[in-house]
Design an enzyme around this catalytic site. Structure first.
Site, mmCIF file in Angstrom:
data_model
loop_
_atom_site.group_PDB
_atom_site.id
_atom_site.type_symbol
_atom_site.label_atom_id
_atom_site.label_comp_id
_atom_site.label_asym_id
_atom_site.label_seq_id
_atom_site.Cartn_x
_atom_site.Cartn_y
_atom_site.Cartn_z
ATOM 1 N N LYS B 68 0.844 -1.202 0.000
ATOM 2 C CA LYS B 68 0.000 0.000 0.000
ATOM 3 C C LYS B 68 0.881 1.255 0.000
ATOM 4 O O LYS B 68 1.950 1.279 0.602
ATOM 5 C CB LYS B 68 -0.885 -0.028 1.258
ATOM 6 N N SER B 145 -9.653 1.790 3.144
ATOM 7 C CA SER B 145 -8.779 2.577 2.322
ATOM 8 C C SER B 145 -7.760 1.751 1.527
ATOM 9 O O SER B 145 -7.180 2.252 0.580
ATOM 10 C CB SER B 145 -8.020 3.575 3.202
ATOM 11 N N SER B 169 -9.845 -0.740 7.210
ATOM 12 C CA SER B 169 -9.301 -0.465 5.886
ATOM 13 C C SER B 169 -8.717 -1.661 5.162
ATOM 14 O O SER B 169 -8.411 -1.580 3.971
ATOM 15 C CB SER B 169 -8.216 0.615 5.981
#
Lengths: 598, 512
Positions: B68, B145, B169
């Protein structure tokens, strides 16, 4: 873990306590001055409070000790340096504080270029220690107790310098993240002078504990002062804070100016109270000036730091620190006098030693600093000479050591504009010089030459070799086989070892030591027989080369001339001769010849 | 040169050129595997187009793993999907990235996410929204997210991906994309691996793993499960071992079939927003588990309804603090103030950069967080939220049979009381299937986008391990929406990460 009870920051209501009774001050009769001080002391730790980077001195290249955490790189996390905690705990215990078994870290937010992360990690709500006290010694008055409100750990900021030519701020992150102790006093001080004594006492304690340099000029100790005035008998006035005072002198001047300013305000505005504000101090005009008023006070948005959990300090850790707490200056003096009772007659020299010791460089992380007292103790206990311990039964006469240390070593260093911290002689080297004197292998005069030489030419060479190289070894000496073989000096092994000490030894100037006393009593006997032929020859040479002086002596007009002739011999012998013996020989030669003449 | 040496050298040359060819073709394959699908899915924001070929050894040997974009890497930029950090390259690799590399994995690229991890739909990104790869003809959200990480795994662009989970997330996008998403116990691996993760809300941030199945997620988790003394909040080894020992005792007592596993169903996890398309398949899972010999226990976690409010206050407050460093001076793109700006006020210099560098969602949360920390609001917001957080933790501690080794409270004797009776909790991962991207403008306008997190936030607040596992294809009550993935979450007591993953694997086997 996530629940805590909070007090509002900077509780504005101050309950008035009358710990001090009113005392008239001729500068502001009828007015009472109340002062409280917040001190920021930089911890003398090797590494920063929350990162692995080294702490910096002012000499370090800018931005040389910076880790990603110090620069607040995204993704970096703090880790408490337990050495810093230990130093703060030491300070807390020295100031008789209650140590919190659990303290917490908070973030204080403000935007400024010296604060890379946008917040400072501090201990706003649950500080490391609380409720201490510092007793101030006031000359000719009873001591004053100043209560210490709290001690908290926090990060120092970066250093920002503004270049007015380029209109830019330059940031040096070396200081960013260095550990600070914020030591907050209660408002227990009543005059600029008391404030000065408070800061100096605190400084002395920090230095004695080895927890901070406490150097205001270099910024390792900084003060913010809260000042208020009120009419005698009335409740305290509104305080104003004066920030960033970096010398005791400036602090006292700032308080004095602030007292007059507030007094003027109250007199010209009857019924009003002084507006609460934060002020600065102008070092040129010696006046305080407005920085910001209460309304402009920033909201620091304190928040518990989510990365640093509770700082848990166990009772055993506190006890360990308490057990190994260094002595305070007064305790240290008492300790030395107890340990070396002979020093009771030498208190002035002892105070010189302690004073020098107090200027020592503070060791990192509370490690023992090699100060003058330690040097003294090593010498007294003969710890410098493990291999020679048998020779000296591991102790030296403390008065003898103290005299040589304070008069000669410190004197020589001072003469060259040096301090004890730059002393190049190891205790081993200096101890050797002392032993050479004590064993009468060299005279006191030679020892002083030797000392001067070794200070001027620092090396790891031992004193005996250096003395030999310089021909300082007393010709009469036989006690060391390593010396008797020197080719430049005739072996004097046939001579008896004199039983007394060299004249030039400064220790002979006092009579407190039994060793010295015995040296004096024994020196009353003539000892010309001990003078080696070489020195005898110098004496004869002196008499033939200084006929006028000899004549003066022979006529008995002036005894002082004898010293001149002795000096001649001493010079010839490069200080190796025993001055008393020389004097004896000369007297014998001169007066005997007078008698012969008669 | 002696002949045999020459021959040897030739052989080595030939071998190495073969290796180079293999390397080249691997790269080509990677490009094809990544670049083309990425054009539609938008999962990756930076690709390591010539990644070091993975080692042949190590427990992650041969795996391609995506990371990420809020996790620091020194070879690729770390933008956090923010204009603020669009050019930022970290000088170090995050601990979790180092561990991936040292375990033999190949880091194939950085994945899209919501700006600084703030969002539930991966639509708040300077790189544009992630399109759920499940069916790109009808663009739907991949969840957030860590939407890019979930989508990259779902699209087969990598074997596994690292995400971060602050309030769901990892689990929410896993649920929407039909992959496994695991958030470990806070302070177990999460915190040690979090060195190098750009902070959003430190007291909640965890590094999570997204994988195509539980087995690979477990493999990656194990590789990251190393104690890092640098991390101040990593659980000390002795606490970890106590918790592990307790969990493994329970695990072995259950046996391989996990008969007698006590599964709690928290009644508060079925809010009115929960869609019918999720409830029905979830019921079927419970029935299946029962058939397998699991004991289903209805439990109550009464403080759940306050979790979302508490979460948004705390996370926003921490965010306002953590993001203070992005001011255009210390970090972040600098915006030159207009000539009329009064530069004697420092705030004016920073304000321009911060107003332009941060997206709307980040600004909104920072304003909320700043307010929550202001002197007047602190007690009523921040402290109140912390109290609620403690209540939520207490709720969990009451229902789990195992004590919370990580809490400050003294662990009880672990006796099996009526209230403390379950090994794990089970609930739907999300209130619905992936929402359409086209209606997001409308979704954003109200608070319903925050409701996405309502089921995942409690485990985050309590720091508990949780895994979202995709359910198989179930008959849906709602016609025409059978295909979109649904996730079910397993939540365990602190430190029971392996137990939670084991139950996850059980669910996986049911789905097959």
């Amino acid at each position: 873990m996530f629940l805590r009870r909070l007090r509002p920051p900077h509780c504005s209501v101050r309950a008035f306590h009358d710990v001090r009774s009113y005392k008239e001050d001729t500068r502001w009769p009828g007015w009472q001055v109340i002062v409280g001080i917040e001190t920021h002391a930089q911890l003398k730790s090797r590494r920063k409070l929350f990162s692995e980077s080294l702490t910096s001195s002012l000499a370090d290249k800018i931005n040389s000790n910076v880790s990603p955490f110090d620069a607040a790189f995204p993704g970096t996390l703090p880790k408490v340096n337990s050495k810093c905690v230990d130093l703060a705990l030491r300070t807390a215990l020295a100031l008789k504080c209650q140590v919190a078994s659990r303290s917490l870290f908070d973030r204080k937010h403000y935007f400024y270029s010296d604060l890379a992360s946008g917040y400072q990690i501090t201990q706003q709500y649950a500080p490391l220690a609380k409720n201490g006290e510092l007793e101030l010694e006031i000359p000719n008055l009873p001591p004053i107790k100043v209560r210490i409100k709290q001690i908290q750990l926090e990060q120092d900021t970066a250093k920002s310098t503004f270049n007015s030519r380029t209109q830019t701020s330059n940031i040096d992150l070396n200081r960013a993240g260095t550990g600070l102790m914020e030591i907050v006093s209660e408002p227990d001080l009543r005059s600029p002078e008391e404030a000065g004594i408070y800061v100096r006492s605190l400084q002395a304690i920090l230095r004695a504990m080895g927890t901070s340099d406490g150097n205001m000029e270099q910024g390792s100790l900084r003060c913010d002062v809260n000042v208020s005035v009120n009419k005698k008998g009335e409740p305290p006035g509104t305080r104003c804070e004066i920030k960033n005072l970096n010398s005791v002198k400036f602090m006292m001047a700032a308080i004095t100016h602030e007292v007059h300013r507030q007094q003027d305000f109250l007199q010209t505005n009857p019924g009003l109270s002084v507006p609460q504000e934060t002020r600065g101090f102008n070092e040129n005009t010696f006046e305080t000036f407005h920085l910001r008023s209460k309304e402009d006070a920033p909201d620091y948005r304190y928040m518990p730091d989510p990365n640093l959990g509770a700082l848990v300090v166990s009772q055993s850790r506190i006890q360990d620190i308490r057990d190994t707490l260094p002595l305070l200056p007064a305790q240290r003096r008492a300790y030395l006098l107890r340990k070396y009772p002979a020093l009771q007659m030498k208190e002035q020299s002892l105070d010189v030693l302690l004073k020098v010791d107090n200027t020592r460089d503070i060791g990192f992380d509370g490690e023992d600093a090699r100060g003058a007292v330690e040097y003294f103790e090593v010498l007294c206990q003969g710890q410098d000479i493990p291999s020679r311990r048998d020779v000296h039964a591991n102790t030296r006469d403390p008065v003898f050591v103290l005299n040589w240390l304070t008069h000669d070593l410190l004197g020589q260093l001072a003469a060259h504009g040096q301090t004890f911290s730059s002393n190049p002689l190891t205790p081993y080297q200096f101890g050797e010089i002392l032993d050479l004197v004590k064993d009468r292998q060299i005279t006191g005069t030679s020892a002083k030459y030797l000392l001067r030489y070794m200070l001027a030419n620092p090396s790891g060479d031992n004193a005996i070799d250096t003395a030999t190289k310089l021909d300082f070894i007393n010709p009469v000496s036989v006690s060391s086989s390593s010396l008797s073989s020197t080719s430049t000096l005739p072996s004097s092994s046939s001579h008896e070892v004199p039983s007394d000490l060299a004249l030039e030894d400064p220790s002979t100037q006092n009579t407190s030591s039994s060793v010295i006393n015995s040296s004096f009593t024994s020196s009353s006997a003539p000892r010309t027989s001990n003078v080696p032929p070489e020195v005898q020859a110098f004496c004869h040479q002196a008499i033939s080369e200084l006929p006028n002086e000899v004549e003066v002596l022979r006529t008995g007009k002036s005894k002082g001339v004898l010293n001149k002739i002795v000096g001649f011999v001493m010079k010839k012998s490069r200080g190796r001769a025993d001055a008393i013996a020389v004097k004896g020989v000369l007297e014998k030669l001169i007066y005997d010849s007078v008698r012969d003449d008669q | 040169m002696r002949p045999n040496v020459v021959a040897q050298t030739r052989y080595i040359r030939r071998l190495s050129s073969r290796r180079a060819q293999a390397h080249y073709s691997t790269q080509q394959a990677l490009r094809q595997q990544l670049v083309e699908p990425n054009a539609t899915v938008n999962a990756f924001v930076n690709l390591a187009l010539s990644p070091k070929i993975s080692q042949q050894t190590g427990r992650l040997a041969g795996l391609n793993i995506a990371v990420k974009d809020n996790i620091a890497t020194k070879e690729l930029p770390t933008t956090c999907s923010s204009a603020m950090l669009k050019d930022f390259v970290s000088p170090f690799d995050a601990t979790c990235v180092q561990l991936l590399k040292s375990s033999g994995a190949t880091v194939v690229g950085k994945t899209n996410c919501d700006e600084f991890g703030m969002g539930s739909l991966n639509i708040h990104s300077i790189h544009g929204p992630v399109v759920n790869p499940f069916d790109t003809t009808d663009p739907r959200s991949a969840g957030g997210s860590s939407g890019g990480s979930a989508a990259a795994v779902a699209a087969g662009m990598c074997d596994a991906a690292l995400g971060t989970d602050t309030g769901g997330s990892v689990r929410l996008p896993a649920s929407y994309c039909g992959v496994v998403g695991f958030k470990p116990s806070y302070g177990l691996i999460s915190r040690q691996a979090v060195w190098g993760v750009v902070s959003y809300a430190d007291s909640l941030d965890c590094v999570g793993v997204l994988g195509s199945d539980v087995a690979i997620s477990l493999r990656v988790f194990e590789a990251l499960c190393e104690y890092d003394p640098r991390d101040p909040t990593a659980a000390p080894p002795e606490i970890r071992e106590d918790a592990f020992a307790h969990a493994s005792t329970r695990l072995s007592s259950l046996g391989s079939e996990m008969t007698g596993l006590r599964i709690g169903i928290p009644q508060e996890y079925f809010p009115k927003e929960l869609s019918q398309e999720v409830i029905e398949p979830f019921r079927q899972v419970i029935l299946q588990l029962k058939e397998q010999g699991a004991i289903i226990v209805p439990v109550s976690l009464p403080s759940t309804s306050y979790a979302l409010s508490s979460y948004y206050v705390l996370a926003s407050a921490e965010a306002s603090s953590n993001l203070a460093r992005y001011d255009g001076i210390q970090y972040g793109s600098y915006v030159r103030p207009s000539p009329s700006t009064d530069l004697s006020i420092t705030a004016n210099v920073y304000a321009q950069s911060r107003s332009q560098g941060f997206g709307a969602e980040v600004q909104k949360r920072m304003l909320l967080g700043t307010y929550a920390l202001s002197a007047d609001a602190f007690d009523n917001y921040f402290l109140q939220a912390q109290r609620v957080r403690q209540m939520i933790k207490n709720d969990f501690d009451r229902v789990f049979s195992m004590s919370n080794y990580f809490s400050d409270a003294v662990p009880s004797d672990g006796s099996f009381t009526a209230a403390r009776q379950v090994d794990v909790l089970l609930h739907p991962s999300a209130i619905r299937t992936a929402p359409s991207l086209s209606i997001n403008e409308k979704v954003e306008a109200d608070l319903s986008s925050y409701v996405q997190d309502v089921l995942t936030v409690p485990a985050s607040l309590a720091g508990l391990p949780a895994v979202s596992v995709p359910l198989g294809k179930y008959e849906s009550a709602v016609k025409g929406d059978t295909r979109w993935p649904i996730g079910v979450s397993v939540v365990g007591q602190w430190g029971t990460d392996r137990l939670v993953l084991k139950v996850g694997r059980l669910l996986e086997s049911l789905a097959k």
